[in-house]
Write an enzyme that holds these catalytic residues in place. Sequence first.
Site, short mmCIF file in Angstrom:
data_model
loop_
_atom_site.label_atom_id
_atom_site.label_comp_id
_atom_site.label_asym_id
_atom_site.label_seq_id
_atom_site.Cartn_x
_atom_site.Cartn_y
_atom_site.Cartn_z
N LYS A 71 49.28 56.44 47.80
CA LYS A 71 49.13 57.01 46.57
C LYS A 71 48.17 58.21 45.98
CE LYS A 71 50.30 52.45 44.56
NZ LYS A 71 50.04 51.52 43.43
N ASP A 107 51.57 52.19 36.71
CA ASP A 107 51.28 51.02 37.08
C ASP A 107 50.39 50.48 35.69
OD1 ASP A 107 51.89 50.46 39.57
OD2 ASP A 107 50.13 51.45 40.49
P1 NAP Z 1 42.03 47.70 45.59
O1 NAP Z 1 42.19 49.13 45.03
O2 NAP Z 1 41.90 47.41 46.94
O3 NAP Z 1 41.02 46.86 44.73
C1 NAP Z 1 40.45 45.68 45.17
C2 NAP Z 1 39.48 45.08 44.16
O4 NAP Z 1 39.33 43.65 44.42
C3 NAP Z 1 38.13 45.74 44.24
O5 NAP Z 1 37.53 45.82 43.13
C4 NAP Z 1 37.50 44.64 45.26
O6 NAP Z 1 36.05 44.80 45.02
C5 NAP Z 1 38.02 43.40 44.57
N1 NAP Z 1 38.00 42.19 45.72
C6 NAP Z 1 38.68 42.19 46.80
N2 NAP Z 1 38.45 41.11 47.66
C7 NAP Z 1 37.62 40.56 46.80
C8 NAP Z 1 36.85 39.29 47.12
N3 NAP Z 1 37.06 38.26 47.94
N4 NAP Z 1 35.89 38.70 45.98
C9 NAP Z 1 35.71 39.64 44.85
N5 NAP Z 1 36.25 40.61 44.54
C10 NAP Z 1 37.31 41.08 45.67
O7 NAP Z 1 43.26 47.00 44.79
P2 NAP Z 1 44.41 47.20 43.93
O8 NAP Z 1 45.65 48.22 44.10
O9 NAP Z 1 43.57 47.68 42.62
O10 NAP Z 1 45.16 45.80 43.62
C11 NAP Z 1 44.41 44.90 43.13
C12 NAP Z 1 44.93 43.42 42.98
O11 NAP Z 1 46.25 43.74 41.99
C13 NAP Z 1 45.87 42.94 44.20
O12 NAP Z 1 45.96 41.64 44.38
C14 NAP Z 1 47.52 43.59 43.80
O13 NAP Z 1 48.24 42.88 44.35
C15 NAP Z 1 47.44 43.61 42.65
N6 NAP Z 1 48.54 44.45 41.98
C16 NAP Z 1 49.66 43.93 41.51
C17 NAP Z 1 50.64 44.92 40.70
C18 NAP Z 1 51.75 44.04 39.99
O14 NAP Z 1 52.56 45.00 40.07
N7 NAP Z 1 51.50 43.08 39.70
C19 NAP Z 1 50.46 46.15 41.04
C20 NAP Z 1 49.06 46.55 41.65
C21 NAP Z 1 48.25 45.61 41.99
P3 NAP Z 1 35.11 45.77 45.91
O15 NAP Z 1 35.20 46.89 45.26
O16 NAP Z 1 33.95 44.86 45.73
O17 NAP Z 1 35.69 45.73 47.55
#
Ligand code: NAP
Length: 282
Positions: A71, A107
Amino acid sequence: MTVDSHTVLYSVIGDPIRHSKSPIMMNRAFRECNINGVYTAFHIKGENLAAFVAGVRAMGIRGVNVTIPHKLAIMPLLDEIDESAQMIGAVNTIVNNDGRLTGYNTDGLGYVRSLKEEAEPDLRGKRILIIGSGGAARGIVYALTKEGAGSIVIANRTVERAKQLAQAFSGLLPIHAIAHSELKAACAEADIVINTTSVGMFPHVEETPVDARWLRQGAIASDLIYNPLTTKFLEEARENGCRIHGGLGMFIYQGAYAFEYWTGAPAPVKAMREVVLQALKG
Ligand code: NAP
């Protein structure tokens, strides 16, 4: 529908990609609207990204969805970056107009459209708590700036990232970061609490990002996760008298926006949701 010499090609790229539900969703959308298009999944490694983009131009692939981990890396390879993708710092959709490639990010817009259709049509003045500060959270904050939200509070495990996110949008609406230790009080004040972390996602379905009893009765609990369709956070929030909103709609509507950018036709959202639900359950 017959694939013939007029069929237009679309695709999703990522690494990995074989888990993606986008092809079944988008091909169903094309069939539903009688559009002569085919949507495929390409497993593209980072070292082949530039060659892929050259291929998009050479072959006239009309539209591309971009997923993890490309991305950010795809941005310098495009001709133009729309405001949405610029503010979010990532591209998930490319439109190819006669070889000129424009990058968008659907998104956050998809999330907000789903929230409005499925849970709360009017976001004006709402106090919103976002847990997490990754790419998805950033897209959602961007989309909420267009909705007249009252305030946004961001909590993240790594508080520095929450601060950076709040700082990036501070001129556009009241927004500030808090530490995880302040979550209980923040939940009690919020009209909408959104989990944008992966906490609670399969296979860790017993985990929750916050104690759902901290939310006000009648507040909305929203989760970006759609595997499972109803996370433990949402189940507990519902038991606590909250309205709940799951992540499937975000996936459907981010695709719906891409479909609309490519074809100019309204996306057949009902059919798209139906086929993805079938695939998730099957
Ligand atoms: P990302 O950029 O990797 O960000 C992950 C976030 O989750 C960060 O803020 C991270 O905190 C936090 N995190 C991860 N593990 C954690 C834990 N064990 N305890 C507390 N905080 C934790 O990922 P993203 O792309 O934003 O995606 C995030 C979520 O949204 C995923 O579950 C993904 O599947 C979902 N999503 C869904 C859709 C949809 O279409 N429904 C679209 C996009 C994403 P730190 O900064 O401290 O690491």
